[in-house]
Design a protein around this motif. Structure first.
Motif, short mmCIF file in Angstrom:
data_model
loop_
_atom_site.label_atom_id
_atom_site.label_comp_id
_atom_site.label_asym_id
_atom_site.label_seq_id
_atom_site.Cartn_x
_atom_site.Cartn_y
_atom_site.Cartn_z
N ASP A 21 0.78 -1.31 -0.01
CA ASP A 21 0.16 -0.11 -0.02
C ASP A 21 0.92 1.33 0.09
O ASP A 21 1.84 1.35 0.60
CB ASP A 21 -1.04 -0.10 1.15
N PHE A 31 -10.31 4.52 1.03
CA PHE A 31 -9.57 4.08 -0.15
C PHE A 31 -8.01 3.74 -0.03
O PHE A 31 -7.54 5.02 0.26
CB PHE A 31 -10.00 4.82 -1.47
N GLY A 51 -4.63 3.14 -1.89
CA GLY A 51 -3.99 2.71 -3.29
C GLY A 51 -2.69 2.31 -3.11
O GLY A 51 -1.92 2.55 -2.22
N ARG A 75 -2.49 -2.74 -7.01
CA ARG A 75 -3.70 -3.31 -6.31
C ARG A 75 -4.33 -2.01 -5.43
O ARG A 75 -3.45 -1.18 -4.77
CB ARG A 75 -3.46 -4.21 -5.05
N ASN A 76 -5.50 -1.69 -5.40
CA ASN A 76 -6.28 -0.94 -4.77
C ASN A 76 -7.17 -1.55 -4.10
O ASN A 76 -7.62 -2.52 -4.45
CB ASN A 76 -6.90 0.27 -5.73
N THR A 77 -7.54 -1.02 -2.86
CA THR A 77 -8.51 -1.40 -2.03
C THR A 77 -9.54 -0.50 -1.39
O THR A 77 -9.26 0.87 -1.10
CB THR A 77 -7.88 -1.96 -0.72
N THR A 124 -13.92 -3.94 -2.32
CA THR A 124 -13.17 -3.59 -3.61
C THR A 124 -13.79 -4.35 -4.87
O THR A 124 -14.01 -3.76 -5.78
CB THR A 124 -11.70 -4.23 -3.67
N SER A 161 -7.91 -3.78 -9.05
CA SER A 161 -6.97 -3.59 -9.94
C SER A 161 -6.91 -4.46 -11.14
O SER A 161 -6.73 -5.90 -10.76
CB SER A 161 -5.86 -3.36 -9.26
N SER A 198 -0.85 3.15 -7.82
CA SER A 198 -1.58 4.22 -7.34
C SER A 198 -0.79 4.88 -5.99
O SER A 198 -0.60 4.01 -5.18
CB SER A 198 -2.90 3.79 -6.99
N GLY A 213 -5.41 9.26 -4.06
CA GLY A 213 -6.49 9.55 -4.65
C GLY A 213 -7.33 10.70 -4.07
O GLY A 213 -6.82 11.19 -2.97
N VAL A 240 -8.35 8.54 -8.95
CA VAL A 240 -7.03 7.89 -8.54
C VAL A 240 -5.64 8.44 -9.15
O VAL A 240 -5.87 8.35 -10.54
CB VAL A 240 -7.15 6.36 -8.87
N ASN A 246 -2.07 7.78 -10.30
CA ASN A 246 -1.24 6.91 -10.73
C ASN A 246 0.26 7.16 -10.91
O ASN A 246 0.15 8.52 -11.69
CB ASN A 246 -1.79 5.92 -11.85
#
Length: 557
Positions: free
Chosen positions: A115, A132, A134, A138-140, A154, A161, A172, A175, A190, A192
């Motif tokens: 993360d 959220f 980023g 992988r995002n959660t 997610t 993702s 990411s 965001g 988001v 990136n």
């Protein structure tokens, strides 16, 4: 001995004895420990994500009226999985007196991946703030269950993702929650960074040792915009809204309605490429950074754009842009002209000379001495590894730039108390009043070093007022609401946005310093729905909860 000689001797003796008197700093913080350290799985190979971790959020997760702290953490750099407790994200609950208890496991926020950043917002308008996170590939999205726990939603939300068909897996760094279509539901922007793959990453060398590579070694990637469809579901609308067409190397993101047309605009600080300014044109964003004069700093050189904030620093009603970069690049400050563009005032504000030797990561615009003028806090530390020292000053103390009344600043470091701790590679930073004394405190993360909680003990702070807004027709968090506060000696402006700094989120009430003024004559709230609400004769020294009226209030005179 001459009189001058006697005076010099007296001063030297006073210093030796520790009795020399220095002017009291108007902004001062005291360190308080919090048991967390970012573990980014730093390796001798120096993989890019290892130096970028460390977002932090300040928000009230359990609605008890106290601001809590959430840190994001790394993972095994080879697998991108949290295979050890040392990589756990951490949630600390506030007892209301500035004391914190680790409630991560109970809350269900340990996490699973590598993360990087965090954004706070109530996306389903249930009155409980969601998270959220980023990360690298992988995002959660964590839904707040309103009982002290969170659920990973997610997949259900449509935010899982997947490798981009053109750019590959996306990384990411955070965001922003923002209601782009003004339907009362928070959408997600988001940010990136760059295209990274451990299997294909080319090693870089500096002075005989492996070091983190220059961003030019990696390809750009696009930011993303996910529209909130309601029911906890989102749809990727990046292309149709004009976001995908402008890839960059996004680090900081900040949101404000810079031309006061009632629609939110988005600034992205990019790393060693042109910055992006997405101007809201109704049903799409237009990238206007060059036209608005914020694509580059005044000398036209690329800089290592890190964190950013987007707020009115000179109380003229128009939000300005602050971003930070590395040493010899300065911390640019763009002044909003009110005519749809900006003027680079980095030199005139003294930020150029003050920050020339500094490396910054997160920047937060807020009033730390309650004089009615917003200051700028910067978490400092270099992107390079400790092995780059002493050629590069890698570990650095934090600094606060005090606003002298407009767009002119002085830098406070040791004076503000930050030299009381060892310098470090600081990363994310967020702010809020943790102990309820009306002074804004700061929390900062650091790589492989203890996080820092800085309690504001400014000796002669002014009066203050905080506004906790709740939307009805507008989104419940009131994100996008613009507020004008008029007191006897000053008029000032701010807006609701939790996005701030680098990979971080400050989701406390809207804070206004009032100086010597004990009452507020007028509060004018422009809600995202278009309603204008007016309050008069409000006393200072408390958090005022304001709910958006069902019918418009009396317009301002």
């Amino acid at each position: 001995m001459t009189r001058i000689g006697l005076a010099v001797a007296a001063i030297a003796l006073a210093v030796l004895l520790g009795t020399a008197q220095t002017p009291e700093s108007p902004i001062r913080f005291a360190y308080r420990a919090i048991p967390f350290s970012v573990d980014s799985c730093e390796t001798p190979e120096r993989h890019a994500p290892e130096t970028m971790a460390g977002g932090v959020a300040v928000f009230d997760y359990n609605n008890d009226g106290y601001l809590d702290i959430f840190f994001v953490n790394g993972a095994d750099i080879r697998t991108l999985k949290k295979d050890s407790p040392k990589y756990s994200n951490r949630l600390f609950a506030n007892d209301g007196k500035g004391g914190f208890t680790d409630v991560t496991a109970k809350a269900g926020l340990v996490g699973t991946g590598y993360d990087n950043g965090v954004a706070i917002g109530d996306y389903d308008n249930d009155g409980c703030k969601d998270i959220f996170v980023g990360g690298v590939h992988r995002n959660t999205l964590y839904h707040n269950n309103c009982n002290g726990t969170f659920t990973d939603v997610t997949e259900k939300a449509g935010l899982a993702s997947k490798p981009d068909a053109e750019f590959g897996p996306l990384w990411s760094v955070g965001g922003a929650w923002v209601d782009v279509n003004n339907d009362g539901l928070l959408d997600l922007f988001v940010t990136n960074y760059l295209a990274w793959d451990i299997a294909t990453e080319t090693p870089c060398e500096y002075k005989g040792h492996n070091e983190y590579c220059h961003p030019k070694m990696y390809k750009k990637t696009p930011n993303q915009l996910f529209l909130n469809l309601g029911g906890g579901v989102f749809r990727d609308a990046s292309a149709e809204w004009g976001v995908r067409q402008h890839p960059g190397k996004g680090m900081g993101v900040a949101v404000a309605d810079y031309d006061l047309d009632g629609r939110p605009d988005i600034f992205v600080a990019n790393d060693k490429v042109y910055n992006s300014l997405f101007h809201h044109a109704g049903k799409t964003f237009q990238e206007v950074a060059f036209d608005a004069n914020v694509a580059l700093r005044e000398n036209g050189e690329f800089i290592s754009g890190m964190g950013a904030d987007f707020r009115d620093v000179d109380n003229d009603g128009y939000p300005d842009i602050s971003l930070v970069a590395l040493d010899d690049e300065t911390f640019p400050l763009f002044h909003n002209t009110g005519k749809g563009d900006f003027t680079d005032v980095t030199l005139a504000s003294r930020m150029a000379s003050l920050s020339m030797t500094m490396a910054g990561y997160s920047t937060n615009i807020a009033d730390f001495d309650n004089d009615g003028w917003k200051d700028i806090f910067v978490s400092r530390g270099h992107v390079q590894s400790p092995a780059a020292a002493p050629r590069i000053t890698v570990d650095q103390p934090n600094s606060v730039f005090r606003n002298l009344g407009g767009t002119r600043f002085i830098a406070l470091t040791a004076e503000a108390g930050f030299a009381s701790r060892p310098p470090a590679r600081h990363r994310g930073a967020s702010y809020g009043d943790f102990d309820g004394d009306g002074r804004l405190d700061v929390v900062v993360s650091a790589l492989a070093a203890p996080a820092e909680l800085w309690i504001n003990e400014s000796p002669k702070p002014g009066n203050w007022l905080e506004l906790l807004l709740e939307g009805t027709k507008s989104n419940r968090d009131a994100v996008g609401a613009r507020v004008k506060v008029v007191s006897k000696s000053i008029t000032q402006y701010n807006h609701v946005s939790a996005t701030s700094g680098y990979a971080s989120s400050s989701a406390g009430p809207l804070h206004f310093g009032l100086g010597a003024d004990k009452t507020v004559d007028l509060i004018e709230i422009h809600w995202p729905s278009g309603q204008i609400q007016v309050l008069r004769d409000v006393s200072s020294g408390h958090v005022l909860k304001v709910k958006e009226p069902v019918t418009p209030s009396v317009p301002p005179r």
